[in-house]
Design a protein around this motif. Structure first.
Motif, PDB file in Angstrom:
ATOM      1  N   ILE B 190     102.046  -6.049  60.851  1.00 35.89           N
ATOM      2  CA  ILE B 190     102.356  -7.255  61.623  1.00 35.89           C
ATOM      3  C   ILE B 190     101.123  -7.903  62.189  1.00 35.89           C
ATOM      4  O   ILE B 190     100.445  -7.008  62.908  1.00 35.89           O
ATOM      5  N   LEU B 191     100.909  -8.975  61.798  1.00 38.46           N
ATOM      6  CA  LEU B 191      99.541  -9.866  62.169  1.00 38.46           C
ATOM      7  C   LEU B 191      99.466 -10.301  63.566  1.00 38.46           C
ATOM      8  O   LEU B 191      98.375 -10.081  64.336  1.00 38.46           O
ATOM      9  N   GLU B 192     100.636 -10.469  64.119  1.00 35.87           N
ATOM     10  CA  GLU B 192     100.465 -10.908  65.641  1.00 35.87           C
ATOM     11  C   GLU B 192     100.144  -9.700  66.466  1.00 35.87           C
ATOM     12  O   GLU B 192      99.588  -9.832  67.502  1.00 35.87           O
ATOM     13  N   GLU B 193     100.549  -8.305  65.981  1.00 37.90           N
ATOM     14  CA  GLU B 193     100.113  -7.248  66.503  1.00 37.90           C
ATOM     15  C   GLU B 193      98.805  -7.115  66.591  1.00 37.90           C
ATOM     16  O   GLU B 193      98.107  -6.827  67.753  1.00 37.90           O
ATOM     17  N   VAL B 194      98.159  -7.611  65.565  1.00 34.55           N
ATOM     18  CA  VAL B 194      96.701  -7.266  65.753  1.00 34.55           C
ATOM     19  C   VAL B 194      95.937  -8.122  66.786  1.00 34.55           C
ATOM     20  O   VAL B 194      95.084  -7.599  67.362  1.00 34.55           O
ATOM     21  N   GLU B 195      96.512  -9.380  66.884  1.00 34.86           N
ATOM     22  CA  GLU B 195      95.957 -10.356  67.833  1.00 34.86           C
ATOM     23  C   GLU B 195      96.226  -9.752  69.250  1.00 34.86           C
ATOM     24  O   GLU B 195      95.416  -9.897  70.143  1.00 34.86           O
ATOM     25  N   ALA B 196      97.401  -9.187  69.279  1.00 37.35           N
ATOM     26  CA  ALA B 196      97.824  -8.676  70.487  1.00 37.35           C
ATOM     27  C   ALA B 196      97.087  -7.400  71.208  1.00 37.35           C
ATOM     28  O   ALA B 196      96.799  -7.324  72.226  1.00 37.35           O
ATOM     29  N   VAL B 197      96.723  -6.471  70.016  1.00 38.97           N
ATOM     30  CA  VAL B 197      96.420  -5.176  70.571  1.00 38.97           C
ATOM     31  C   VAL B 197      94.774  -4.950  70.214  1.00 38.97           C
ATOM     32  O   VAL B 197      93.994  -4.153  70.899  1.00 38.97           O
ATOM     33  N   CYS B 198      94.411  -5.449  69.107  1.00 36.33           N
ATOM     34  CA  CYS B 198      93.132  -4.875  68.542  1.00 36.33           C
ATOM     35  C   CYS B 198      91.798  -5.678  69.173  1.00 36.33           C
ATOM     36  O   CYS B 198      91.836  -6.869  69.254  1.00 36.33           O
ATOM     37  N   SER B 199      90.779  -4.821  69.176  1.00 33.73           N
ATOM     38  CA  SER B 199      89.694  -5.443  69.410  1.00 33.73           C
ATOM     39  C   SER B 199      88.672  -5.837  68.309  1.00 33.73           C
ATOM     40  O   SER B 199      87.868  -6.467  68.217  1.00 33.73           O
ATOM     41  N   ARG B 200      89.107  -4.985  67.093  1.00 29.68           N
ATOM     42  CA  ARG B 200      88.602  -5.418  65.906  1.00 29.68           C
ATOM     43  C   ARG B 200      89.344  -5.184  64.925  1.00 29.68           C
ATOM     44  O   ARG B 200      90.415  -4.263  64.931  1.00 29.68           O
ATOM     45  N   ALA B 201      89.214  -5.692  63.575  1.00 28.61           N
ATOM     46  CA  ALA B 201      90.336  -5.882  62.664  1.00 28.61           C
ATOM     47  C   ALA B 201      89.518  -5.629  61.219  1.00 28.61           C
ATOM     48  O   ALA B 201      88.490  -6.103  60.989  1.00 28.61           O
ATOM     49  N   ILE B 202      90.021  -4.722  60.500  1.00 28.86           N
ATOM     50  CA  ILE B 202      89.660  -4.704  59.273  1.00 28.86           C
ATOM     51  C   ILE B 202      90.699  -5.002  58.124  1.00 28.86           C
ATOM     52  O   ILE B 202      91.605  -4.320  58.167  1.00 28.86           O
ATOM     53  N   ILE B 203      90.246  -5.608  57.173  1.00 34.49           N
ATOM     54  CA  ILE B 203      91.194  -6.069  56.024  1.00 34.49           C
ATOM     55  C   ILE B 203      90.906  -5.398  54.710  1.00 34.49           C
ATOM     56  O   ILE B 203      89.780  -5.398  54.515  1.00 34.49           O
ATOM     57  N   ILE B 204      91.692  -4.635  54.413  1.00 32.33           N
ATOM     58  CA  ILE B 204      91.363  -3.730  53.238  1.00 32.33           C
ATOM     59  C   ILE B 204      92.443  -3.992  51.858  1.00 32.33           C
ATOM     60  O   ILE B 204      93.478  -4.435  52.161  1.00 32.33           O
ATOM     61  N   ASP B 205      91.569  -4.157  50.810  1.00 27.16           N
ATOM     62  CA  ASP B 205      92.557  -4.715  49.581  1.00 27.16           C
ATOM     63  C   ASP B 205      91.972  -4.073  48.266  1.00 27.16           C
ATOM     64  O   ASP B 205      90.794  -3.935  48.143  1.00 27.16           O
ATOM     65  N   ARG B 206      92.864  -3.375  47.792  1.00 33.89           N
ATOM     66  CA  ARG B 206      92.549  -2.695  46.626  1.00 33.89           C
ATOM     67  C   ARG B 206      91.592  -1.627  46.760  1.00 33.89           C
ATOM     68  O   ARG B 206      90.449  -1.475  45.909  1.00 33.89           O
ATOM     69  N   GLY B 207      91.497  -1.031  47.997  1.00 34.10           N
ATOM     70  CA  GLY B 207      90.436   0.059  48.257  1.00 34.10           C
ATOM     71  C   GLY B 207      89.343  -0.218  48.836  1.00 34.10           C
ATOM     72  O   GLY B 207      88.306   0.443  48.890  1.00 34.10           O
ATOM     73  N   THR B 208      89.067  -1.608  49.019  1.00 34.50           N
ATOM     74  CA  THR B 208      87.754  -1.961  49.643  1.00 34.50           C
ATOM     75  C   THR B 208      87.867  -2.880  50.794  1.00 34.50           C
ATOM     76  O   THR B 208      89.195  -3.610  50.894  1.00 34.50           O
ATOM     77  N   ILE B 209      87.110  -2.703  51.662  1.00 35.36           N
ATOM     78  CA  ILE B 209      87.107  -3.505  52.730  1.00 35.36           C
ATOM     79  C   ILE B 209      86.787  -5.108  52.414  1.00 35.36           C
ATOM     80  O   ILE B 209      85.488  -5.194  51.955  1.00 35.36           O
ATOM     81  N   VAL B 210      87.840  -6.103  52.927  1.00 31.61           N
ATOM     82  CA  VAL B 210      87.278  -7.382  52.314  1.00 31.61           C
ATOM     83  C   VAL B 210      87.094  -8.177  53.727  1.00 31.61           C
ATOM     84  O   VAL B 210      86.479  -9.269  53.586  1.00 31.61           O
ATOM     85  N   ALA B 211      87.221  -7.930  54.776  1.00 33.26           N
ATOM     86  CA  ALA B 211      86.799  -8.477  56.104  1.00 33.26           C
ATOM     87  C   ALA B 211      86.951  -7.440  57.180  1.00 33.26           C
ATOM     88  O   ALA B 211      87.436  -6.396  57.114  1.00 33.26           O
TER      89      ALA B 211
END
Lengths: 244, 321
Positions: B190-211
C-alpha cells in the motif's frame, strides 16, 4: 528460564489442549491391557512377571508413537510458526530437544499409568521388581527412539499423514531386522556374524535383553544413539529446509 | 542499527535476492516496496536469521547474524508474513510463551504481556484461543508478539495486511510512533502507507534495489511531479489550452477532462512550478475565467512504482485524455 524447558512446556500444553495426548493415553492403555491379558495370558501363565505385558510394546508403539510425534515439526511448518520459533533467540537444537522431550513425557505418562498391572502381579505373587523396572526403562527408551524417528520424519514434510507413514515404515524396519522369524530366515544362508550384525540394529534385540532384566550399557547406548542420531538428522533437515 | 551488505539468495537456479545493501539507523522507518515475488520476504527472512543468505552479511546492532545469531535475534522483533501463531493457545498464553522465550518470565513477563495487550487492543480476547479469532485479531496477536520485548529493531512483513481501515490506521500510528526510537523495516503493497509512515523507502524488483530515498524524493521522480492542474467551472477547452500554451515557461498543456474543464500544464525544464502557477492565476484573473482550482502536483508514488518496476512495458508518460 531455559528456552528448551519453555518450549517443552508449551508443547506439552499443546498435546493436552488438543485431544492427541488423551486419545493416545486411552488407546495405549486399552490396547496394552488387551494384549497383556487376552493375547499374553498374564493370569493363565501362572508366572509372576510382566513378560506378556512388555512383549507387545514394540508392536504397540509402532502405530501409536508416530501418531504422537507426527505433528512435532510438520505442524510448525504448516502453520508457519517455525519462522517465528527460529527467529527467537533460540538455537534450533534447543527447539528440537524441547519438542522431543515434551512428546516423550506424554508417552512416559501413558506408560506410568500402566501401574495397576505392576500392582496386580505384586498382589498375586512375588515378582522381581528389578526386572519390572528394567522393562519399564527399556520400554521408555524404545518409545524415545520411535519418537526421535517421528521427529525426523515430521521435519521432512508439512503433511502429518506422510510424516506418520514414513515413521511407521522406519520403525517397522527397526523391528523387523531383529524379529526372530526374519532373522531365522537369514540364518539359512547368511553367515552368523552378518545376521547378528544386522540384528544389532534392531530395537527388538536390545529391548528383549533389557526386559529380561539385563541392563547392559550397550542396549541403553543403542537406544540413546538412535535418539541422538535421529534428532541430529532432524536438525540437518531443518537447516536444509531453511537454506532452501 | 541494521547493516545489510551485498545480500544474495539463490533457490536452486533461481536468484531470489541479488546483492542488496542498505542500512537503517535508529529513528528511521524504512518502507520496503516491490511487486509480488520481488524478494521482499526473502530479504526479511535473511535479516531476521530465519534463512541463511547464499552470500553477503547482516549486522544487527554490533552482532553479525551468521556468526552470532542469538544476541542479534534478541534485538529484533519480527512479524512474519501471514502472521503465524500457535492456533491451540490462548492469546495471553501465546504472548506469555514468546515473552518467556525472550527472557521475560514471572512479573516482568506478565507486565510485558499486559502492555502489548493494551497497545494492540487485544484485552477483550486475551483468554480466547487463537484459532477462534478473526484474521485481524490474529494479525494483531502476532504483531503484539513482535513488540513484546520492546526491541530496538522491528522487522514487519506486511503489518497491515488483512486489517480493516481503522485497524490499519492504528497500526500505522503505532509504527510511526515507535519509529522515533527504533529502527524499523516494514514491507507493504500500500503506497499511501509509505507516504504516511516511512522516513525512507526502498523499491526492490527482481531481487535488486531499484530506488532508495525519502518518499518525497521518490515522488519527484514521477513524470507528473511539478505539473500544474487547472480546474475551471466552464469555458472553451481548446481556446484556454492555446492561451495557456503561450504563457511564459510553459512546455505543453493537455486537457484532462471537458466537464468540469481540467487542464494540466507542464512547466518547461528549469522554470519553477511556482512562477508558472502565478502566471496562470494572473491570466485567469485577466481573462475572467471562473477558476475553481489550481494545484501543483507532488507526483505520485504509484506512478513511480509502476514506471520503475515495469521497465518492459510502456510506462504511462501521460494520463489518458
Amino acid at each position: 528460564m531455559n528456552p528448551t524447558l519453555t518450549i517443552a512446556r508449551r508443547e506439552l500444553k499443546g498435546y493436552f489442549a488438543s485431544p492427541v495426548a488423551f486419545v493416545f493415553i486411552v488407546i495405549f492403555l486399552l490396547l496394552a491391557a488387551f494384549f497383556t491379558f487376552m493375547l499374553g495370558g498374564l493370569f493363565e501363565r501362572g508366572e509372576a512377571n510382566l513378560l506378556p505385558f512388555f512383549t507387545w510394546h514394540p508392536w504397540l508403539y509402532l502405530f501409536l508413537v508416530p501418531a504422537v510425534g507426527m505433528r512435532m515439526w510438520s505442524e510448525e511448518r504448516r502453520l508457519g510458526t517455525i519462522e517465528l520459533l527460529l527467529t527467537m533467540p533460540v538455537t534450533p537444537w534447543q527447539a528440537i530437544v524441547g519438542k522431543f522431550l515434551a512428546s516423550w513425557v506424554v508417552v512416559g505418562i501413558a506408560l506410568a499409568l500402566t501401574f495397576p498391572v505392576v500392582m496386580t502381579v505384586n498382589y498375586l505373587g512375588s515378582p522381581d521388581n528389578g526386572v519390572i523396572f528394567a522393562g519399564y526403562l527399556g520400554s521408555l527408551l524404545m518409545a524415545g527412539a520411535y519418537l526421535a524417528v517421528s521427529a525426523m520424519t515430521s521435519a521432512m514434510t508439512r503433511n502429518q499423514v506422510v510424516s506418520f507413514i514414513v515413521a511407521v515404515v522406519i520403525c517397522f524396519f527397526l523391528i523387523l531386522v531383529g524379529y526372530p522369524p526374519v532373522t531365522s530366515l537369514l540364518t539359512g544362508w547368511a553367515p552368523t556374524w552378518a545376521v547378528e550384525g544386522i540384528a544389532a540394529f534392531s530395537v527388538m534385540t536390545h529391548f528383549e535383553s533389557i526386559q529380561k532384566g539385563v541392563l547392559d550399557s550397550r542396549d541403553v547406548l543403542y537406544f540413546l544413539s538412535v535418539i541422538a542420531f535421529s534428532l541430529f538428522t532432524t536438525s540437518v533437515i531443518i537447516r536444509a529446509h531453511r537454506a532452501g | 542499527m541494521i547493516q545489510v551488505q551485498n545480500l544474495r539468495k539463490e533457490f536452486g537456479p533461481k536468484v531470489a535476492v541479488n546483492g542488496i545493501s542498505f542500512t537503517v539507523e535508529k529513528g528511521e522507518v524504512l518502507g520496503f516496496l516491490g511487486p509480488n515475488g520481488a524478494g521482499k520476504s526473502t530479504s526479511m527472512r535473511m535479516i531476521t536469521g530465519f534463512i541463511p543468505p547464499t552470500e553477503g552479511s547482516v549486522k544487527v546492532g554490533e552482532f553479525d547474524m551468521l556468526e552470532n545469531p542469538i544476541p542479534a535475534k534478541r534485538l529484533i522483533g519480527y512479524l512474519p508474513e501471514n502472521a503465524p501463531s500457535y492456533a491451540d493457545m490462548s492469546v495471553r498464553g501465546f504472548l506469555a510463551f514468546t515473552a518467556e522465550l525472550r527472557g521475560l518470565s514471572g512479573d516482568a513477563g506478565k507486565k510485558a504481556v499486559n502492555r502489548v495487550l493494551e497497545m494492540c487492543f487485544l484485552e477483550n480476547v486475551q483468554h480466547q484461543s487463537v484459532e477462534t479469532l478473526s484474521k485481524g485479531y490474529r494479525h494483531r496477536t502476532c504483531f503484539a508478539q513482535s513488540i513484546i520485548h520492546d526491541p530496538e529493531v522491528l522487522i514487519l512483513d506486511e503489518p497491515t495486511d488483512g486489517l480493516d481501515p481503522n485497524q490499519k490506521h492504528e497500526v500505522r500510528t503505532l509504527i510511526k510512533k515507535m519509529g522515533e526510537t527504533k529502527a524499523i523495516i516494514f514491507s507493504t503493497h500500500i503506497l499511501e502507507e509509505v507516504e504516511a509512515v516511512c522516513s525512507r523507502a526502498i523499491i526492490i524488483d527482481r531481487g535488486t534495489i531499484v530506488a532508495n530515498g525519502t518518499p518525497r524524493d521518490l515522488k519527484m521522480r514521477s513524470d507528473q511531479a511539478g505539473a500544474i492542474t487547472v480546474k475551471l467551472v466552464d469555458g472553451n477547452g481548446e481556446a484556454i489550452k492555446a492561451k495557456l500554451s503561450h504563457l511564459n515557461g510553459v512546455d505543453r498543456v493537455t486537457i484532462l477532462s471537458e466537464r468540469p474543464l481540467t487542464l494540466r500544464v507542464w512547466p518547461r525544464k528549469g522554470s519553477g512550478s511556482d512562477d508558472v502557477s502565478r502566471g496562470i492565476a494572473d491570466m485567469a484573473f485577466q481573462e475572467r475565467w471562473s477558476l475553481q482550482g489550481l494545484q501543483v502536483e507532488e507526483g505520485r508514488l504509484d506512478e513511480v512504482f509502476r514506471s520503475i518496476t515495469l521497465p518492459d512495458t510502456k510506462s504511462t508518460k501521460e494520463e489518458t485524455k
